[in-house]
Design an enzyme around this catalytic site. Structure first.
Site, short mmCIF file in Angstrom:
data_model
loop_
_atom_site.label_atom_id
_atom_site.label_comp_id
_atom_site.label_asym_id
_atom_site.label_seq_id
_atom_site.Cartn_x
_atom_site.Cartn_y
_atom_site.Cartn_z
N ASN A 261 0.88 -1.17 0.00
CA ASN A 261 0.00 0.00 0.00
C ASN A 261 0.92 1.22 0.00
O ASN A 261 1.44 1.61 1.03
CB ASN A 261 -0.91 0.01 1.23
CG ASN A 261 -1.90 -1.13 1.20
OD1 ASN A 261 -2.56 -1.38 0.20
ND2 ASN A 261 -2.01 -1.86 2.31
N LYS B 12 0.58 -3.82 -5.92
CA LYS B 12 -0.78 -4.20 -5.48
C LYS B 12 -1.71 -3.26 -6.21
O LYS B 12 -1.75 -2.06 -5.91
CB LYS B 12 -0.88 -4.02 -3.97
CG LYS B 12 -2.26 -4.26 -3.38
CD LYS B 12 -2.24 -4.10 -1.85
CE LYS B 12 -3.64 -4.29 -1.24
NZ LYS B 12 -3.62 -4.17 0.23
N GLU C 164 -8.19 -3.22 -2.53
CA GLU C 164 -8.37 -2.49 -1.27
C GLU C 164 -8.05 -1.02 -1.42
O GLU C 164 -7.42 -0.41 -0.56
CB GLU C 164 -7.52 -3.14 -0.16
CG GLU C 164 -7.92 -4.59 0.10
CD GLU C 164 -7.09 -5.28 1.19
OE1 GLU C 164 -5.99 -4.81 1.48
OE2 GLU C 164 -7.57 -6.29 1.74
N ASP D 4 -7.20 -14.75 2.86
CA ASP D 4 -6.16 -13.80 3.27
C ASP D 4 -5.40 -14.31 4.48
O ASP D 4 -5.63 -13.82 5.57
CB ASP D 4 -6.80 -12.44 3.55
CG ASP D 4 -5.75 -11.36 3.78
OD1 ASP D 4 -4.58 -11.58 3.44
OD2 ASP D 4 -6.11 -10.30 4.32
N GLU E 22 -0.11 -11.72 11.19
CA GLU E 22 -1.33 -10.91 11.24
C GLU E 22 -2.51 -11.67 11.85
O GLU E 22 -3.14 -11.19 12.78
CB GLU E 22 -1.69 -10.42 9.83
CG GLU E 22 -2.98 -9.62 9.79
CD GLU E 22 -3.28 -9.05 8.41
OE1 GLU E 22 -2.47 -9.27 7.48
OE2 GLU E 22 -4.32 -8.39 8.26
N GLU F 208 -4.63 -22.92 15.69
CA GLU F 208 -5.83 -23.24 14.88
C GLU F 208 -6.94 -23.75 15.77
O GLU F 208 -8.10 -23.40 15.58
CB GLU F 208 -5.47 -24.30 13.83
CG GLU F 208 -6.65 -24.69 12.95
CD GLU F 208 -6.34 -25.88 12.04
OE1 GLU F 208 -5.37 -26.62 12.33
OE2 GLU F 208 -7.07 -26.06 11.05
#
Lengths: 675, 675
Positions: free
Chosen positions: A204, A283, A287, A366, A394, A505
């Protein structure tokens, strides 16, 4: 060439001790070029410390020979091994031990550097019994880290987007850091695990960072100069709108001649400044980022524009396939974000230039802890694909949770998109490369959580050789980082880390459904956090069942994007693997899993078990207290973070269980307390 | 004294046109003092504009006499009215019209000012037929606005906490604004609706703002100077930790002699600088703010500390009762945030100094669109209580939604805590005052949404006279703001605004349960947004039912904090008013309401209806397009915001309906589409 040494930063997997075996030997380094100088400097530094010796020429006896195959007057034992082994190949090396001499041979200096680090990993055993000839070559040419670093600090997100280890190691207070020693030390760590490319800024691309391509190019060059001695090429994230934003053109249309000229000229300038520049990362139309859609052009048009500008200089463009509608109406169940990359890109197969690499996230969503492999990977035989992982945690605990990710990556890399007998994901990626988002910042431990260093290390090692066993890679990492690593510590770390991804998980979103996280920052549970948002990330839980129907029969048809056998396997709730059931199917809470449990009981069981496993992790770590096996600062940091992980795992357990208990009305078979 | 005039800021309810009737007359203003000068200046300014005349002495004929009762040589008609009416009382005024002269008499200059604005409100009819003597006095002495303004701008929250109208009108770029004309204009607007006190800074007192008490006191004095001509006293929010943070003392213990001296000295300095300073506002031991609990002292100890420092100067401390555990474990159903204020404060009744005013939010939670009246209001007969409202629309649409709040406040003020026949909330508050958080910022329309001005106006008017009819107050506001307001505009605004609070209630959290908002910013729906958080704000929806059991019989016992009859009324699901059912009871979705509907059907019906009503609002406003009845900029701003309100109301409708439909499995009786 001086070896970077940092006093206030953790040495990660290259503490001085890791070089003891080499540093105590008589070494011969033969060959020229920047990287051969680096090899010599590394060995010399080790010898200074541990009493060995290193020379570049001359006859005398050697315990270790590191030489380019083409070097003249090789010692006899090395020449013999060279003749026997044949060429090592680009970046490869040959390793053997014979007649008391350990020999590393390479065709290029990069291979020599990787060979040196192989000997470092081996340690003392490298100088023991004879070793037959081994040939080592990287599985793919480009083993890359993407940094999501910004020059400027965002008041909420911080300086590094999705960064959990402090600020950028490149920039501070809006300018390039004056002292880049740490960048060189970073390059050294990366070379030691096999990385050879770094994109230095966030995909970004904001206003200040866009100018790295033009008037701030000097900063890129300065970073490149620090990474070059370790064989790492620098890449740059650029904005597709650069011709407008930086060049003052009225358009960024990829078919516009002025735009093409602008990119060609800008790229020439980059290479005039940084001759070994790697290329661009983009990118686009994602978004909110600009892209070719604004001009009614395809993503192939967009990627090829940059590829053409880079081609004369040998550069590549990494074009991200992460394109989807992030303003979806949650009421609309026909749109499926999982389909988006395939819908957008599969029809473009064969239309990308050879130096355009389509960079595909490993899953269709994602970077969730569990997703199926992206169907794009099997859909574009005429396109060079790079597979993208996320080392930065993340969605996997944000470097507050122990979550060793190599088992996840290994599973993906070994997965056969056309079935177990066909080529694996790693084979597809061999043509394009492996890329991951870095987890590094200016934290003293590099990665916030000290144990998260293992993820960075393991990504490099798997990118070099995807067939490596994650537990063996972890063992390497332990051996280097805690050298000399005592057995009790080794056992403790394996017990804590080997299964930590599955533990993570188990206490988070169940059965592959994903995204039950707090919106925005993505830390901690919020079952409905993304359920009524425009992000396309839903679980559709109601009082009867949960999951996303992505079948062809009754759902979004996403299963149809897969070739056989997966197309049929995923289509059938009876054949779909348990861990992906809710990704592909909406089923009643009473649905029987292959495991014999029901969906609801599985949810309860895994969430109780997950939190318990974290408690065990903490107990194991606590037992190291006072053992002297780890340095106190590292011990304390890990201990503190395990407290947070346990708190958070219990929160996940209770929120997920409470949510599904309230919704389903079904009791836990074991009668445990659900709030 | 010059009347402030702003060219780039909307005139709100004091456009020049509102003074036409006065400005066209011959006026006599008799009396001395700052506020009498203001009255004279106001009349003079109007006369300049509309051709009338004003004098301070002399005989000649008058159409309007504004005079202090004690003034000498009153015109005969005024003297007669004075003798007939008797004293007007503090801040009060007598109004009559006789023999062609409109007479306003007051005992103090403040009363004269309020009387003037009464004549402004009357407009032309003030000068028509004779009017019998009317006596007007404020219901309570302190009618106050709390500003949550900060000096510094928070990167996410902005400068004004929970502010939806831009930055602070007091500070900019970290310093007091150089031009404070707007502050005076603000004071003028407030005086015109009856406000006489303003706390100028946020109750969450950060570092810079703490210093307003000491080395930045000059800024407070400058603001006070601007507000003084309109009869408004300035109050200051202070941090309880001031003796430590500002005074360098080792403690802020309220019983410590050094601490007491520190406060006494600091307060002396304040009064030396600002002789009419109002006092302090304190948020202590609340949401992270420091307070007496740290020293194991009571809140009475804390409040009395400041009260004692203020007493010699005639000041008061407003001590907020908003104290609760904001780190609650959501699993723990026995803790009830609604109980907190009563639990903390009721036992302290009678232990507060007379100049300590306990400031109680009107509801037990936090300014939700629907809450029961706080039981604290009935529990502390020996304490001066101020009731706090929120003009800033934190939970009521953030000045993007039309939500006229006067009906809510009126309902609360008329509510009888001991039953319909006993004293009302307004009677309790008469002893302490009415306070509200301001909705004003540096926005050109003052309040973001132009129609949100009505809330500010109405709060002032209701604080002056709690018996006023909200629709009549709105009518006043329309008449002044849009003077001369054409009938079609008047009808449109009433149709849009009179019922807008109930409309807002209908499309948001149902039946009093509250808090189904996005966490943090509190805008838009998120049914589970606060369900698993530490904030104590839960709805406990499961597949069978929804609501919080606060009964004595089986719940948290909160109902027991009320006196009769409410203690029993709220205890019984059969007697509890529908609109508060889920605040007090957890009931099945099929539970029958007094209305005849079921809970689930009520949820569906109100949410469909609410969104429809917003659509109607927008249609009504659209019809004004091109009518010339409102200025274009205001028309456009309202139109744009109505678009956002409709989008948001539909989002509320769909998310709430989808949530409960998925959870309950119950269909809408009318078969409407629920996503």
């Amino acid at each position: 060439m001086t070896i970077p040494e940092l006093t206030d930063v953790h040495a990660a997997w290259l503490p001085p001790e890791a070089f003891r075996a080499i540093g105590a030997r008589r070494a011969l380094v033969r060959g020229d070029g920047t990287l051969a100088e680096t090899v010599h400097a590394e060995v010399a530094r080790a010898c200074e410390r541990y009493g060995g010796s290193v020379r570049r020429t001359g006859d005398g006896p050697s315990d270790l020979v590191l030489a380019l195959s083409a070097a003249e007057a090789l010692p006899a034992v090395a020449a013999a091994i060279r003749d026997e082994a044949g060429p090592a190949g680009a970046e490869g090396y040959v390793l053997a031990r014979r007649d008391g001499v350990t020999v590393v041979l390479a065709d290029d200096p990069a291979g020599l550097l990787y060979g040196l680090f192989h000997v470092v990993r081996l340690g003392e055993p490298a100088f023991g019994a004879d070793r037959p000839v081994e040939r080592h070559r990287p599985a793919t040419r480009r083993r890359m880290l993407d940094h999501w670093d910004n020059i400027d600090v965002h008041p909420v997100m911080g300086q590094v987007e999705r960064g959990y280890a402090g600020g950028s190691i490149f920039w501070r207070d809006g300018v390039l850091r004056a002292d880049l020693t740490r960048v060189r030390a970073y390059g050294r760590l990366l070379a030691a695990c096999g990385i050879n490319a770094v994109a230095i800024n966030n995909v970004n691309v904001h206003a200040a960072e866009a100018r790295l391509l033009t008037d701030r190019l000097g900063e890129v060059a300065a970073i490149a100069a620090e990474l070059r001695p370790y064989g790492i090429r620098v890449h740059l994230s650029v904005t597709f709108a650069s011709p407008v934003a930086l060049g003052g053109l009225p358009t960024a249309d990829p078919l516009d001649e002025d735009v093409r000229r602008w990119w060609a000229t800008a790229t020439e300038r980059v290479y005039a400044t940084i001759p070994d520049f790697g290329g661009y990362v983009v990118k686009a139309d994602s978004e909110g980022q600009p892209g070719p859609f604004a001009y009614e052009r395809t993503h192939a048009d967009g990627a090829n524009l940059l590829a053409d500008a880079l081609a004369p200089h040998g550069g590549v463009v990494h074009w991200r396939a992460f394109v989807y509608n992030h303003r979806q109406d949650w009421r609309d169940r026909s749109t499926d974000r999982a389909r988006a990359a395939h819908d957008h890109f599969a029809p473009l197969d064969g239309r990308f230039r050879d130096n355009a690499i389509l960079q595909v996230k490993y899953g269709p969503m994602d970077f969730q802890p569990r997703e199926p492999v992206s169907p794009v990977i099997a859909a574009m035989p005429g396109t060079r694909l790079a597979v993208e992982f996320q080392v930065t945690q993340e969605y996997t605990g944000q470097q507050k949770h122990v979550c060793y990710l190599a088992p996840l990556w290994s599973e993906v890399l070994r997965f056969g998109p056309w079935g177990a007998d066909g080529p694996a994901v790693a084979d597809v990626a061999a043509g394009g490369g492996l890329v991951a988002v870095s987890n590094v910042g200016d934290d003293p431990f590099w990665t916030g959580h000290p144990l998260a260093q293992a993820n960075l290390y393991a990504f490099g090692r798997l990118a070099w050789d995807p067939r490596l066993d994650p537990a063996a890679v972890l063992d390497e990492w332990i051996g280097l980082t805690f050298a000399p690593a005592a057995e009790p510590l080794r056992r403790t770390l394996h017990a804590m880390m080997d299964g930590s991804w599955r533990t993570y998980e188990s206490y988070t979103a169940p059965l592959g459904v994903g995204f039950m996280v707090r919106s925005g920052h993505h830390y901690g549970p919020d079952v409905d956090g993304y359920e009524y948002t425009p992000w396309g990330t839903y679980h559709f839980a109601d009082r009867d069942g949960v999951g996303v129907d992505r079948t062809r029969a009754s759902g979004t048809g996403f299963t149809g994007q897969y070739p056989q056998p997966w197309s049929d396997v995923y289509e059938s709730p009876g054949r779909c693997p348990d861990e992906l059931l809710l990704f592909f199917h909406h089923v009643p809470y009473g649905h029987k899993l292959h495991s014999g449990s029901t969906v609801i009981q599985h949810i309860y069981d895994t969430h109780f078990a997950g939190a318990e496993q974290v408690a065990e992790m903490r107990t194991r770590w606590d037992k190291l207290d006072g053992s002297g096996l780890v340095e106190p600062a590292l011990y304390a940091r890990v201990r503190e973070l395990l407290g947070e992980q346990l708190r958070c795992a219990e929160e996940w357990r209770d929120q997920i269980n409470a949510y599904f208990s309230r919704k389903s009305g079904m009791p836990d078979a074991h009668g445990r307390r659900i709030p």
